[in-house]
Design a protein around this motif. Sequence first.
Motif, PDB file in Angstrom:
ATOM      1  N   GLU A   1       0.887  -1.205  -0.028  1.00 18.64           N
ATOM      2  CA  GLU A   1       0.018   0.177  -0.044  1.00 18.64           C
ATOM      3  C   GLU A   1       0.846   1.062   0.023  1.00 18.64           C
ATOM      4  O   GLU A   1       1.598   1.233   0.776  1.00 18.64           O
ATOM      5  CB  GLU A   1      -0.931  -0.044   1.087  1.00 18.64           C
ATOM      6  CG  GLU A   1      -1.994  -1.170   1.254  1.00 18.64           C
ATOM      7  CD  GLU A   1      -3.236  -0.842   2.345  1.00 18.64           C
ATOM      8  OE1 GLU A   1      -3.443   0.187   2.502  1.00 18.64           O
ATOM      9  OE2 GLU A   1      -3.405  -1.892   2.757  1.00 18.64           O
TER      10      GLU A   1
ATOM     11  N   ARG B   1      -3.323   3.553 -14.178  1.00 22.40           N
ATOM     12  CA  ARG B   1      -2.805   2.301 -14.647  1.00 22.40           C
ATOM     13  C   ARG B   1      -1.568   2.604 -15.223  1.00 22.40           C
ATOM     14  O   ARG B   1      -0.977   1.327 -15.459  1.00 22.40           O
ATOM     15  CB  ARG B   1      -3.995   2.188 -15.981  1.00 22.40           C
ATOM     16  CG  ARG B   1      -5.400   1.573 -15.776  1.00 22.40           C
ATOM     17  CD  ARG B   1      -6.115   1.708 -16.706  1.00 22.40           C
ATOM     18  NE  ARG B   1      -6.408   2.935 -17.659  1.00 22.40           N
ATOM     19  CZ  ARG B   1      -6.999   2.896 -18.665  1.00 22.40           C
ATOM     20  NH1 ARG B   1      -7.288   2.045 -19.282  1.00 22.40           N
ATOM     21  NH2 ARG B   1      -6.785   4.129 -19.198  1.00 22.40           N
TER      22      ARG B   1
ATOM     23  N   LEU C   1      -3.602  -2.685  -8.439  1.00 23.22           N
ATOM     24  CA  LEU C   1      -4.761  -3.541  -8.145  1.00 23.22           C
ATOM     25  C   LEU C   1      -5.965  -2.684  -8.106  1.00 23.22           C
ATOM     26  O   LEU C   1      -6.813  -2.762  -8.799  1.00 23.22           O
ATOM     27  CB  LEU C   1      -4.697  -4.547  -6.828  1.00 23.22           C
ATOM     28  CG  LEU C   1      -3.668  -5.722  -6.921  1.00 23.22           C
ATOM     29  CD1 LEU C   1      -3.384  -6.260  -5.714  1.00 23.22           C
ATOM     30  CD2 LEU C   1      -4.121  -6.701  -8.015  1.00 23.22           C
ATOM     31  N   LYS C   2      -5.832  -1.723  -7.004  1.00 20.62           N
ATOM     32  CA  LYS C   2      -7.025  -0.979  -6.828  1.00 20.62           C
ATOM     33  C   LYS C   2      -6.628   0.227  -6.137  1.00 20.62           C
ATOM     34  O   LYS C   2      -5.628   0.691  -5.679  1.00 20.62           O
ATOM     35  CB  LYS C   2      -8.343  -1.680  -6.046  1.00 20.62           C
ATOM     36  CG  LYS C   2      -7.960  -2.057  -4.701  1.00 20.62           C
ATOM     37  CD  LYS C   2      -9.146  -2.806  -3.873  1.00 20.62           C
ATOM     38  CE  LYS C   2      -8.810  -3.311  -2.464  1.00 20.62           C
ATOM     39  NZ  LYS C   2      -9.699  -3.766  -1.844  1.00 20.62           N
ATOM     40  N   VAL C   3      -7.500   1.091  -6.068  1.00 17.63           N
ATOM     41  CA  VAL C   3      -7.267   2.618  -5.124  1.00 17.63           C
ATOM     42  C   VAL C   3      -8.285   2.876  -4.030  1.00 17.63           C
ATOM     43  O   VAL C   3      -9.578   2.265  -4.039  1.00 17.63           O
ATOM     44  CB  VAL C   3      -7.258   3.644  -6.107  1.00 17.63           C
ATOM     45  CG1 VAL C   3      -6.280   3.451  -7.382  1.00 17.63           C
ATOM     46  CG2 VAL C   3      -8.713   3.898  -6.765  1.00 17.63           C
ATOM     47  N   LYS C   4      -7.790   3.555  -3.169  1.00 14.63           N
ATOM     48  CA  LYS C   4      -8.549   3.945  -1.982  1.00 14.63           C
ATOM     49  C   LYS C   4      -8.403   5.576  -1.767  1.00 14.63           C
ATOM     50  O   LYS C   4      -7.283   5.969  -1.890  1.00 14.63           O
ATOM     51  CB  LYS C   4      -8.299   3.388  -0.690  1.00 14.63           C
ATOM     52  CG  LYS C   4      -8.747   1.602  -0.838  1.00 14.63           C
ATOM     53  CD  LYS C   4      -8.348   0.982   0.669  1.00 14.63           C
ATOM     54  CE  LYS C   4      -7.116   1.273   1.204  1.00 14.63           C
ATOM     55  NZ  LYS C   4      -6.904   0.430   2.334  1.00 14.63           N
TER      56      LYS C   4
ATOM     57  N   LYS D   1       0.125  -4.919  -6.393  1.00 16.28           N
ATOM     58  CA  LYS D   1       0.490  -6.445  -6.127  1.00 16.28           C
ATOM     59  C   LYS D   1       1.702  -6.549  -6.331  1.00 16.28           C
ATOM     60  O   LYS D   1       2.297  -6.205  -7.136  1.00 16.28           O
ATOM     61  CB  LYS D   1      -0.397  -7.138  -7.485  1.00 16.28           C
ATOM     62  CG  LYS D   1      -0.212  -8.664  -7.585  1.00 16.28           C
ATOM     63  CD  LYS D   1      -0.730  -9.241  -8.787  1.00 16.28           C
ATOM     64  CE  LYS D   1      -0.552 -10.912  -8.617  1.00 16.28           C
ATOM     65  NZ  LYS D   1      -1.155 -11.591  -9.971  1.00 16.28           N
TER      66      LYS D   1
END
Length: 541
Positions: A359, A377, A396-399, A410
């Motif tokens: 993270e 991306r 992988l994803k965002v917050k 990842k």
Amino acid sequence: MNKLALLIVGASLQYTTLYAQITERERPAEWQYLIDGARFKDRFLPMPDGIQAKGIWGTDSVGNRYVDNGIESPEISFWGGNILQSSDGKYHLYVCGWPENSPKGHMFWKHSTVYHAICDNPIGPFKIQNSIGKGHNPEAFRLKDGRVVVYVIDGYYIADREDSSMWTYGKFNFDPRDRKIIEGLSNLTFARRQDGSYLMVCRGGGVWISRDGLSPYCQLTDKRIYPDVEGCFEDPVVWRDSLQYHLIVNDWLGRIAFYQRSKDGIHWVTEQGEAYVPGVSFHTDGEVEHWFKYERPKVFQDKEGRAIQMNFAVIDTVKWHDLPNDKHSSKNISIPLNKGLLLSVLNEKPITSSTAVIEVKISAEEGFDPQTEIDVRSLRFGSYTEVNFGRGCKPLKVKKSGKDLIILFKNKRNSFVADEFAPKMIGRYTNGGILYGYTRLPYIDYQPALLSARCPTFNPKKGEWVLEIQNFGLSASSPCLVEIRCNGTAQGQMEIKALKPYETVKLALKPLVSPSLSGKLTYEVAFIQKGIETETNVFGE
């Protein structure tokens, strides 16, 4: 020698002089695979639009320049110089120069005067306020107590404030600590450490530390810290931000510079690609100022320590061709830099091959919204050895976290090296611009102990080795073993206690074997932690 021979010799010397400062260096084959943003030179931004003029000095290749960028004058040839900002917001440039019409042209540099120039912005035009004194290749820095030091070759000037009219001249004291001074003590560059002490790198690539920034400077290294490649190195510039040390050194003959990083100022990694080359000065319309030489680089830093501008001494021709009352000269130019992002790793445990997700938080700043301005991306994260080639961890994803953005990457095999201390991110903004940044790792010590020995001596009367060790680091050392070697033969080991920062200890060791002290001698002092040799100081005749 007849007249024809003299003409031939003269022509040969002229040809040699013209190309004496140019040697094309072959780049490593892997550099062709570096992505945009990998090289330090990718961080140079367009020079802000300014005033252009006709009938100015300079070759055609620099006739398109902005005369209000940096500092220039038809009467003075400028060289070197860096900028400090005072509490009132003013920008102070300390630069040297000499009359353009001096009898030896550029070769009059040995008689330089150091000038104090001022401007309301860091780009220019800087205007001379007063002169400080004689000297060449100045570099200004601020002491912990607020006083300003302007280093020049062979000495320094010191004053209470940036715009002082009263400067006192002094000389540094240097203690090589039984080490060979690497290529002399000139063209020094300085970086302030976290406790207000100073790290200095000399022209030859030796590292020195002063507890107060004035004297004495103690040498810690026994060989140059520059890249292990062919090069005629000079003009180092070192600085420290809130994370790490940075160093750029120039191969003046090859006209290529290298970029290095370090967590402690002693052990360095060299990133791939050129730090700068001729042509890094370009305008918003893409037009390039093709100066012949870019030397004496200096950085201006923001409150986080990030380099946001680089200043160069530039000249439009071979130095020996800059003659009095001609069209050639030199000046100081200002080029903005991409300062990079503020990043932080949120994983608390060491990142290993078994770590599934990493993270990384990207902090919002004034004028920058990471939640809307980043092409997620495009991001790659990990060791510079991977990221600089477009490899590394992928998102992988965002917050969202307030105004900040957290990217979950990842973890990928080989994305982190064992001794990684500042992983790197490269990507793109949504407008297509390059983004990059480095981050600390929560489990890394960025203020480590730095144990350093003097050369051991043998006392024949007592039949023992005598050794002095000092901790030049910013934290206490751990107890460890020290081994003395003479011409490769171990003389024995002893345990030393933990040493506080700057603490010194003197030890005595009875040798395991009778030392042979005749002929050419080489000594080694090895520091051993948990059976691993972590550092070795080498001394030779």
